[in-house]
Scaffold this active site. Sequence first.
Site, PDB file in Angstrom:
ATOM      1  N   HIS A  68       1.643  10.977  -2.380  1.00 32.60           N
ATOM      2  CA  HIS A  68       0.772  10.823  -1.359  1.00 32.60           C
ATOM      3  C   HIS A  68      -0.063  12.259  -1.217  1.00 32.60           C
ATOM      4  CE1 HIS A  68      -1.577   8.939   2.423  1.00 32.60           C
ATOM      5  NE2 HIS A  68      -1.859   8.821   1.190  1.00 32.60           N
ATOM      6  N   HIS A 128       0.880  -1.152  -0.038  1.00 33.34           N
ATOM      7  CA  HIS A 128      -0.110   0.111   0.098  1.00 33.34           C
ATOM      8  C   HIS A 128       1.006   1.033   0.035  1.00 33.34           C
ATOM      9  CE1 HIS A 128      -2.246   3.227   2.335  1.00 33.34           C
ATOM     10  NE2 HIS A 128      -3.171   2.889   1.333  1.00 33.34           N
TER      11      HIS A 128
END
Length: 573
Positions: free
Chosen positions: A182, A136
């Site tokens: 991110h 992830h």
Amino acid sequence: MGNKMATYNKYKSFLFFIKKYKVTELVPPQELKEVFSKFTGGGLYMSTEQLYQFLVEHQSEDNLTLSDSEKIVDKVLLLRRTHTESVCVDQSREREITLDDIFRFLLLDDFNGPLKNEVHHDMSAPLSHYFIYTGHNSYLTGNQLSSDCSEEPIIKALQRGVRVIELDLWPTSNKDDIKVVHGWTLTNPVSPIKCLESIKKYGFVASQYPVIITIEDHLTKELRPKFAEMATQIFGEMLYYPQPNCLSEFPSPESLKNRVIISTKPPKERFESNRIKDNSNYPVMDGSGDSSSDESSGKVSPDSTSEVEIKGANGRDRDEGETCASCECDKRLYQVCSPDYKSLITIHNKKLKGSLKDKLKTDGELRRLSWSETTLEKASESHGTDIIRFTQKNILRVYPRATRVKSSNFKPHIGWMYGAQMVAFNMQGLGKSLWLMQGMFRANGGCGYVKKPEILMQKLQCDNDFVPTRIMPVKKTLKVKIYMGHGWSLDFSPTHFDMFSPPDFYIKVRIVGMPADIAKKKTKIQVKDKDQGKDDFAGQTCLPVSELKLGFRSVPLYNEKVNLLGEERNISS
């Protein structure tokens, strides 16, 4: 065994006195003595033929040949010379081994580990039939909010055997290039070229089976062809292109060896309105995120174009196929993305509208769903059987909830027991959940693909045919006997655990899985030093129960970061 000279460690006592503790010498356990006597007919030496018989019958090494036993004897004799200063052996018995010889050999986890080292599952089934080692936010070096993005975590993950790498693609500030970052955090970006080149270089070091890149796509329509060009140029023939016709099932890991495949949400289609009933000027619709963004509030990137997604009445992201209920118009449909980009996508991430049962329908084209751990937990309470049916043909990816900002992880078996193939983990994190993930994928030779058990693939006629949380009758019993631990003094100083006495280790053994299987006798073999306060952690390992070998086995231990400890530091069981 070997040098018989006693050794001592010194410890302070009451600050003034020095007390010596003798280091206990390793000796073969009584049960090994009895087994050795059984296979030698009560003799002091074991022949090559008797060794072969011992390894096949007691250790269940079914694929072993007599020639393999000869090689093991060579290894045993080499160990004998290493551990003794001089050897006086009858020439007629120079190829025969003693109890001490076999004991030394059994302590070698490279030769006598608890698991098979080779791939042994059927790898010709569709991808949906396997649990897949999944990362992830694979590019993050630390926490989810402010750590650096880098290709290094991707490299480390691939070297460990991880098969699914996640990349979040965003436009750069000037909107003419792509970055991996991110979104909506303070993390520093990394170049997608560095990430893709690292995947190419290290993708098949630990395993030949396919690497899947899951993309969280926040790109503009102009940048998608640019990424497609990057991917095709860097991977070349490694990159798998799906057949243009609709797949009836996913390809198999065997057919995709040494290939890279792409999974993401297909870019949404753009609508041009010729006539809108209320004369409102609706914005055009462009594609956006995958993965974690599936449950986001639908924010628009500050780096994106002025085009925004059409929102539903409640403000959420619109699912595939939804139409605007407030307008009646003639629509002309056309793609906003380069055909090259869409043609790269093998596993489509798609949500369907309607109830949860509707979203888990298995008819129609193959797809992937991405759910947070929280969504899975809630859905499994009422639709567990539907989830299992869905994962028999399609793919379910489960990722950590957004509040895990320190890159912690959830219990992976909550996904596995419902058939979720991609239980996505923060590989840079710490904790017992990561130990379980590492342990699971030590199965099947560590290739990153583990065949699901048949119970998750059987046809379910009724909603209560199989409920993972239901307590079921015990079918197998696992018996583990711990004989000894050794090697700690090679990795730690004598006073590492206690200034005043040697460590007094104990072991916890625990089974983690479906509710009927959960047990605690002291499982994941975890070694601690017993103290009056909090006990000191010394080592751990997690092993897939279905893969355990029988007999006397040497079990290597790992530290809290899941790195292997010294070669000699392990437990024999």
